[in-house]
Design a protein around this motif. Sequence first.
Motif, short mmCIF file in Angstrom:
data_model
loop_
_atom_site.label_atom_id
_atom_site.label_comp_id
_atom_site.label_asym_id
_atom_site.label_seq_id
_atom_site.Cartn_x
_atom_site.Cartn_y
_atom_site.Cartn_z
N LEU A 142 -20.63 -5.28 49.20
CA LEU A 142 -20.94 -4.31 48.34
C LEU A 142 -20.37 -2.91 48.98
CD1 LEU A 142 -24.05 -5.02 45.83
CD2 LEU A 142 -21.21 -5.58 45.53
N LYS A 143 -20.62 -3.03 50.23
CA LYS A 143 -20.18 -1.89 51.07
C LYS A 143 -18.49 -1.50 50.85
CE LYS A 143 -23.81 -0.06 53.57
NZ LYS A 143 -24.14 1.25 53.58
N TYR A 144 -18.08 -2.66 50.90
CA TYR A 144 -16.66 -2.29 50.56
C TYR A 144 -16.18 -2.36 49.15
CZ TYR A 144 -11.95 -3.52 49.92
OH TYR A 144 -10.41 -3.68 49.50
N LEU A 145 -16.76 -3.45 48.25
CA LEU A 145 -16.33 -3.04 46.90
C LEU A 145 -16.58 -1.83 46.22
CD1 LEU A 145 -17.33 -6.91 45.78
CD2 LEU A 145 -14.89 -5.74 46.28
N GLN A 153 -12.66 0.29 55.83
CA GLN A 153 -13.68 -0.21 55.10
C GLN A 153 -13.52 -1.61 55.06
OE1 GLN A 153 -16.16 2.36 54.51
NE2 GLN A 153 -16.27 1.38 52.53
N LEU A 154 -12.24 -2.18 55.19
CA LEU A 154 -11.98 -3.65 55.01
C LEU A 154 -13.09 -4.28 56.12
CD1 LEU A 154 -8.11 -3.86 54.84
CD2 LEU A 154 -9.82 -4.57 52.91
N LEU A 155 -13.41 -3.73 57.31
CA LEU A 155 -13.98 -4.33 58.18
C LEU A 155 -15.62 -4.69 57.61
CD1 LEU A 155 -13.62 -1.74 61.42
CD2 LEU A 155 -12.67 -4.00 60.72
N TRP A 156 -16.11 -4.15 56.55
CA TRP A 156 -17.40 -4.79 56.09
C TRP A 156 -17.14 -6.29 55.59
CZ3 TRP A 156 -21.11 -2.19 57.47
CH2 TRP A 156 -21.17 -0.69 57.31
N THR A 189 -12.17 -8.01 41.11
CA THR A 189 -11.45 -6.88 42.08
C THR A 189 -10.19 -7.10 42.10
OG1 THR A 189 -12.30 -7.52 44.16
CG2 THR A 189 -13.74 -5.75 42.97
N GLY A 190 -9.80 -8.35 42.53
CA GLY A 190 -8.44 -8.70 42.88
C GLY A 190 -7.65 -8.68 41.53
N LEU A 191 -8.10 -9.23 40.27
CA LEU A 191 -7.40 -9.20 39.01
C LEU A 191 -7.24 -7.65 38.69
CD1 LEU A 191 -9.10 -11.90 36.88
CD2 LEU A 191 -6.89 -11.77 37.64
N THR A 192 -8.27 -6.92 38.67
CA THR A 192 -8.30 -5.67 38.16
C THR A 192 -7.36 -4.59 39.00
OG1 THR A 192 -10.24 -4.92 39.15
CG2 THR A 192 -10.15 -5.52 36.83
N GLU A 193 -7.32 -4.64 40.37
CA GLU A 193 -6.67 -3.78 41.30
C GLU A 193 -5.46 -4.55 41.88
OE1 GLU A 193 -9.80 -2.68 44.05
OE2 GLU A 193 -10.88 -1.93 42.74
N PRO A 198 -8.68 -8.26 50.46
CA PRO A 198 -9.89 -8.37 50.77
C PRO A 198 -10.59 -9.61 50.72
CG PRO A 198 -9.52 -6.51 49.45
CD PRO A 198 -8.11 -7.27 49.42
N ALA A 199 -10.06 -10.52 49.42
CA ALA A 199 -10.70 -11.81 49.23
C ALA A 199 -10.19 -12.67 50.56
CB ALA A 199 -10.03 -12.54 48.11
N GLY A 200 -8.68 -12.49 50.89
CA GLY A 200 -8.23 -13.38 52.11
C GLY A 200 -9.26 -13.10 53.41
N ILE A 201 -9.53 -11.64 53.71
CA ILE A 201 -10.30 -11.36 54.72
C ILE A 201 -11.75 -12.07 54.65
CG2 ILE A 201 -11.51 -9.48 56.00
CD1 ILE A 201 -8.82 -7.83 55.24
N PHE A 202 -12.35 -12.01 53.73
CA PHE A 202 -13.62 -12.51 53.18
C PHE A 202 -13.68 -14.03 53.52
CE2 PHE A 202 -16.75 -14.69 50.43
CZ PHE A 202 -17.88 -14.14 51.27
N VAL A 203 -12.62 -14.66 53.08
CA VAL A 203 -12.54 -16.25 52.99
C VAL A 203 -12.34 -16.48 54.39
CG1 VAL A 203 -11.32 -18.29 52.34
CG2 VAL A 203 -12.20 -16.59 50.81
N GLY A 204 -11.42 -15.82 55.34
CA GLY A 204 -10.87 -16.00 56.48
C GLY A 204 -12.12 -15.83 57.39
N ALA A 205 -13.00 -14.88 57.27
CA ALA A 205 -14.15 -14.56 58.12
C ALA A 205 -15.26 -15.64 57.93
CB ALA A 205 -14.89 -13.26 57.77
#
Length: 540
Positions: A142-145, A153-156, A189-193, A198-205
């Motif tokens: 949520l810090k990012y979103l 901010q992507l680092l979150w 957020t991917g659909l709306t924006e 961001p989804a790729g970074i999260f899944v990758g992490a």
Amino acid sequence: MKRLLAIAEILVIVVIAIAPLFAVFPYRINIFLSWEGAYRMSEGQLPYKDFGIPLGYMYWAVPALFFKLFGPQLITLVKAQAFINLLSGFAFLSIGKSLKVQPGLRFLGVLLFSLSYSFLNYWPWYNHTVIVYELIGIAFLLKYLTGSQSRKQLLWLIPAGMFLFFSFFTKQDGGALGLLICLALLFYTGLTEKKWLPAGIFVGATLLTALVMILPFTGHGFGYWFNHGQPPHTSRVSLRDIIGEFMNGSMWLKFYLFIIALLLMVTIKNRKEYWRDKPQMIFTLLTLGIMAEAAIFQVTSYVPADNNIFFHSFAFIFIFALLGKLLPIDWDQKKYIIVGTIGVLLWWSHMVWKYFERFVFKGGGEPVATTKYNGIEYPNVVNKNTYILSLDTTDVPLSQWRVPNLKAFEKILVPGPTVDGIERLMAMPLVKNNKNLKVLNMSELTPLAVEIPYSLEAGDYYPLWFHQGVGMFEKQTDMFVDRIHKKHYDLVLYEYIPYANNFYPFRVREALLKDYKQIDVFPATRKPSSNSWIEVYVKE
């Protein structure tokens, strides 16, 4: 006022988290596996390599660290849980800030969360820790979103993915549900924006964390131990049970959903506008996701019965945030904060009243005269406290519990007869005069490993705990039966719990009765579950 509320939030989280550190506790059912897992890891043993577990090992990470810092006493587990409660409280506070909840309402939410979910959990348990890691991960997400979403901010998203895997690697069900909630928020957020990085970074992490934490153990039976529904494990996911539990119980969940549905009907004037209102949609999706998780979690992780009550705080702040849009309620006004605080304290008064009652009614109520029938004493007054008679002759009242004179049990109350049995055990010549005892401890008195002491058996074939079908399987039961037949152990402690289905395998007890000599028996450390005994066996 906002500054005072910010200070009050921190005080509530800290005071409720550390309050248990000043108490003396009765021994808690099942805490033995928390102690042994933490002890083994603090001694340098590795999960899957030195002991098998059907879960990930992140549950034991914090207790093991605290054992290294403060020593392997049972009370150290309480200290570790105080730290975990601090983490969960500040994670919930961060979530409230990211969701832009009014400070006054956010304070009430923190108070409710701390009372309902922290104060109750003063011993570590994986069904609680899994949610804590999840909340920390959601807080980072949520810090990012809800932030500026700059490249910095992507680092979150990196710690968000890490902690969601920590959650999964604590308990599979809660962790997987937490991952689904986060993916739903990222998908929205991917659909709306139209941004999928961001989804790729999260899944990758998440995947990178999984590889780092799993790959070192793939050669040590990880695939056998870790439960992903494969034999010899059984899956706990049953659609019938989930629906049945929801329809037959879940009163608060259904009530909240009913109120939320009504409020959303009034709040949503235009569906497309509401869909594009990112902060409100994230709040809505998160709340509904948490409630869906609670409905499933209460079935897949059913011990203890109230382990899903984390949903109360999310539903509470969401409902009252919606009400604030419809009614002239300013949650930053003192009068609403005072009334709200009193309301939350009354609502959850049962969490603290049982402790205050000891001081308010020190006498314990009016004395009740008794009479004898067939040699058994019965109260001769029938009231709310006496209309049901206990036929259990093995229960030991808490007034007869005491602290054993052993460092590992410091500040931990144990039934008096159990303490007597421990003292007899420690006084045995076999225990006092033999420094290389081979011991099989199939009991909840696992801290005896540092008091006798004896070396814990290890290997990728060896289970951390002995609940058949849960913590071990037929392969391990056969191993113990064979070792008993070959007189491998000098001393065996076996906890006999006839009403618990193979909590300790009954086949092991049969082998002991056949090949070993039972020299002592005393009550186990169970309350309210009694009718259980610890049996002491030696070679014939």
